[in-house]
Structure formats: C-alpha cells, structure tokens
Design a protein around this motif. Structure first.
Motif, PDB file in Angstrom:
ATOM      1  N   LEU A 105     -16.332 -28.698 -13.052  1.00 27.60           N
ATOM      2  CA  LEU A 105     -15.718 -27.411 -13.338  1.00 27.60           C
ATOM      3  C   LEU A 105     -16.537 -26.751 -14.431  1.00 27.60           C
ATOM      4  O   LEU A 105     -17.147 -27.418 -15.261  1.00 27.60           O
ATOM      5  CB  LEU A 105     -14.280 -27.586 -13.851  1.00 27.60           C
ATOM      6  N   GLN A 106     -16.523 -25.475 -14.415  1.00 25.24           N
ATOM      7  CA  GLN A 106     -17.122 -24.754 -15.527  1.00 25.24           C
ATOM      8  C   GLN A 106     -16.020 -23.930 -16.155  1.00 25.24           C
ATOM      9  O   GLN A 106     -15.278 -23.238 -15.464  1.00 25.24           O
ATOM     10  CB  GLN A 106     -18.270 -23.867 -15.059  1.00 25.24           C
ATOM     11  N   GLY A 107     -15.894 -24.059 -17.456  1.00 21.70           N
ATOM     12  CA  GLY A 107     -14.855 -23.331 -18.164  1.00 21.70           C
ATOM     13  C   GLY A 107     -15.422 -22.571 -19.335  1.00 21.70           C
ATOM     14  O   GLY A 107     -16.545 -22.816 -19.767  1.00 21.70           O
ATOM     15  N   LEU A 108     -14.641 -21.648 -19.817  1.00 26.75           N
ATOM     16  CA  LEU A 108     -14.991 -20.883 -21.005  1.00 26.75           C
ATOM     17  C   LEU A 108     -14.192 -21.414 -22.174  1.00 26.75           C
ATOM     18  O   LEU A 108     -12.981 -21.597 -22.081  1.00 26.75           O
ATOM     19  CB  LEU A 108     -14.651 -19.406 -20.819  1.00 26.75           C
ATOM     20  N   ILE A 109     -14.880 -21.671 -23.268  1.00 25.71           N
ATOM     21  CA  ILE A 109     -14.186 -22.069 -24.479  1.00 25.71           C
ATOM     22  C   ILE A 109     -14.499 -21.054 -25.571  1.00 25.71           C
ATOM     23  O   ILE A 109     -15.573 -20.448 -25.592  1.00 25.71           O
ATOM     24  CB  ILE A 109     -14.559 -23.497 -24.941  1.00 25.71           C
ATOM     25  N   LYS A 110     -13.528 -20.863 -26.444  1.00 23.76           N
ATOM     26  CA  LYS A 110     -13.701 -19.927 -27.549  1.00 23.76           C
ATOM     27  C   LYS A 110     -14.656 -20.532 -28.566  1.00 23.76           C
ATOM     28  O   LYS A 110     -14.646 -21.728 -28.811  1.00 23.76           O
ATOM     29  CB  LYS A 110     -12.371 -19.630 -28.226  1.00 23.76           C
ATOM     30  N   VAL A 111     -15.451 -19.684 -29.154  1.00 22.85           N
ATOM     31  CA  VAL A 111     -16.301 -20.089 -30.271  1.00 22.85           C
ATOM     32  C   VAL A 111     -15.918 -19.243 -31.468  1.00 22.85           C
ATOM     33  O   VAL A 111     -15.156 -18.280 -31.342  1.00 22.85           O
ATOM     34  CB  VAL A 111     -17.808 -19.949 -29.928  1.00 22.85           C
ATOM     35  N   LYS A 112     -16.429 -19.589 -32.603  1.00 26.73           N
ATOM     36  CA  LYS A 112     -16.068 -18.881 -33.832  1.00 26.73           C
ATOM     37  C   LYS A 112     -16.270 -17.373 -33.697  1.00 26.73           C
ATOM     38  O   LYS A 112     -17.231 -16.913 -33.106  1.00 26.73           O
ATOM     39  CB  LYS A 112     -16.894 -19.391 -35.000  1.00 26.73           C
ATOM     40  N   THR A 113     -15.357 -16.660 -34.288  1.00 30.94           N
ATOM     41  CA  THR A 113     -15.442 -15.199 -34.302  1.00 30.94           C
ATOM     42  C   THR A 113     -16.571 -14.785 -35.241  1.00 30.94           C
ATOM     43  O   THR A 113     -16.676 -15.286 -36.353  1.00 30.94           O
ATOM     44  CB  THR A 113     -14.106 -14.592 -34.776  1.00 30.94           C
ATOM     45  N   ARG A 114     -17.408 -13.892 -34.750  1.00 35.83           N
ATOM     46  CA  ARG A 114     -18.504 -13.381 -35.580  1.00 35.83           C
ATOM     47  C   ARG A 114     -18.427 -11.865 -35.622  1.00 35.83           C
ATOM     48  O   ARG A 114     -18.336 -11.224 -34.585  1.00 35.83           O
ATOM     49  CB  ARG A 114     -19.850 -13.817 -35.014  1.00 35.83           C
ATOM     50  N   ASN A 115     -18.445 -11.332 -36.830  1.00 32.04           N
ATOM     51  CA  ASN A 115     -18.366  -9.877 -37.024  1.00 32.04           C
ATOM     52  C   ASN A 115     -17.149  -9.282 -36.326  1.00 32.04           C
ATOM     53  O   ASN A 115     -17.224  -8.211 -35.741  1.00 32.04           O
ATOM     54  CB  ASN A 115     -19.649  -9.193 -36.540  1.00 32.04           C
ATOM     55  N   GLY A 116     -16.034 -10.024 -36.345  1.00 34.85           N
ATOM     56  CA  GLY A 116     -14.797  -9.530 -35.751  1.00 34.85           C
ATOM     57  C   GLY A 116     -14.737  -9.615 -34.241  1.00 34.85           C
ATOM     58  O   GLY A 116     -13.778  -9.166 -33.634  1.00 34.85           O
ATOM     59  N   VAL A 117     -15.757 -10.188 -33.610  1.00 40.03           N
ATOM     60  CA  VAL A 117     -15.799 -10.271 -32.154  1.00 40.03           C
ATOM     61  C   VAL A 117     -15.608 -11.726 -31.733  1.00 40.03           C
ATOM     62  O   VAL A 117     -16.321 -12.613 -32.202  1.00 40.03           O
ATOM     63  CB  VAL A 117     -17.148  -9.741 -31.605  1.00 40.03           C
ATOM     64  N   LYS A 118     -14.627 -11.942 -30.858  1.00 40.56           N
ATOM     65  CA  LYS A 118     -14.405 -13.279 -30.326  1.00 40.56           C
ATOM     66  C   LYS A 118     -15.522 -13.611 -29.356  1.00 40.56           C
ATOM     67  O   LYS A 118     -15.964 -12.766 -28.588  1.00 40.56           O
ATOM     68  CB  LYS A 118     -13.065 -13.373 -29.599  1.00 40.56           C
ATOM     69  N   GLY A 119     -15.950 -14.846 -29.395  1.00 45.15           N
ATOM     70  CA  GLY A 119     -17.004 -15.268 -28.496  1.00 45.15           C
ATOM     71  C   GLY A 119     -16.562 -16.412 -27.612  1.00 45.15           C
ATOM     72  O   GLY A 119     -15.565 -17.083 -27.889  1.00 45.15           O
TER      73      GLY A 119
END
Length: 164
Positions: A105-119
C-alpha cells in the motif's frame, strides 16, 4: 503463488490488523467501565465504549493512579498501543493506492508543518510490516504483558477493594 494471490493475502492481513485493533479499542472501553463503575456493573456503557482512543487511554491512566503496579503494566501496554495506532491511522486514513505485482500500500503521512503549511510524504507499507504489527497487536491483546492480564488484574483489584 501469483501476484493476485499475494495481494489477497496482503489485504486479508490489513483487514485482520484493523479488526484486531478495533477489538483492542472495545476492550479498553470495558476496562474503563470496570475501573470507574466496579465489576458488578455492566461493562457495556455506550458513553465509554464510544470514546476516542486518546480519551480511553487517559481514563485508564487516571483509573490506575492508586495502583502503581497496574499503572506500570498499563504504561508498557500503552506504549505498544501508541506505536500500532500510528500504523492504524496510516492504513485507515492515508491509503493512496494498492500496488501489483508486489502487494503493498502507499499512504500519505503528515510531516512537520513548515511556514504554516502542512506537509505530507508517501510511505510504502509492505505485507511484512502489516504482519509484524499484527503480531504486536495480538501480543498486546493476549500476551504475558497484555490487556487480558491487565483486565484480570483490574477485576481482582476492584473485587478486593469493594470488599474492604
């Protein structure tokens, strides 16, 4: 074994992981009921069973404050649950695609927010990872340092406490 058979096994393991995690969450609700209401009361309280996982974990922690031995056991179990919950979130909420010929499976995981933008970043999940986490869940549920043992200890503790 062909790719389609391997994919079916993979999907079965993913489903078993999700179902086993759900069983654990339900069991935590029952445990809270014993801690807060005693073992004589029915453990199936909708207001407890329906709590989110974080609230269940907090209420168990609070319910075990008076018993340091059981609190230590819960801490060990809770750490394992946290690890498996991150994996569950990825499977339950982040799946982007299922790949053949190599089942994953390929999933999306959240990474640290940078400059107010979620990644987000992509994470591949293999059958081996699912099997490893599933074994961990089974151990959490019924292992030597597992919820079955903790639940029995809580019942015994509450039974003794109610007799005093």
């Amino acid at each position: 074994m062909n790719s389609f058979d391997l994919n079916d096994i993979f999907k079965k393991n993913v489903g078993e992981f999700i179902l086993t995690f759900s069983e654990i969450e339900f069991g935590l609700g029952v445990m809270i009921s014993y801690l807060e209401n005693g073992i004589q009361d029915t453990p199936l309280k909708p207001d407890i069973i329906g709590l989110n996982l974080d609230d269940k974990r907090k209420r168990i922690r609070n319910g075990l404050k008076e018993n340091s031995e059981l609190s230590k056991l819960w801490s060990k179990i809770e750490g394992k649950i946290s690890d498996c919950n991150e994996f569950r979130r990825l499977i339950a909420h982040g799946i982007v695609s299922n790949h053949l010929p190599n089942p994953s499976l390929q999933g999306l995981i959240k990474v640290k927010t940078r400059n107010g933008v979620k990644g987000f970043k992509f994470k591949d999940i293999t059958n081996e990872e699912v099997e490893k986490k599933l074994k961990k869940l089974i151990d959490i549920n019924s292992g030597k340092i597992g919820l079955g043992v903790l639940n029995s200890e809580i019942k015994e503790w509450k039974k003794i406490k109610s007799q005093c």
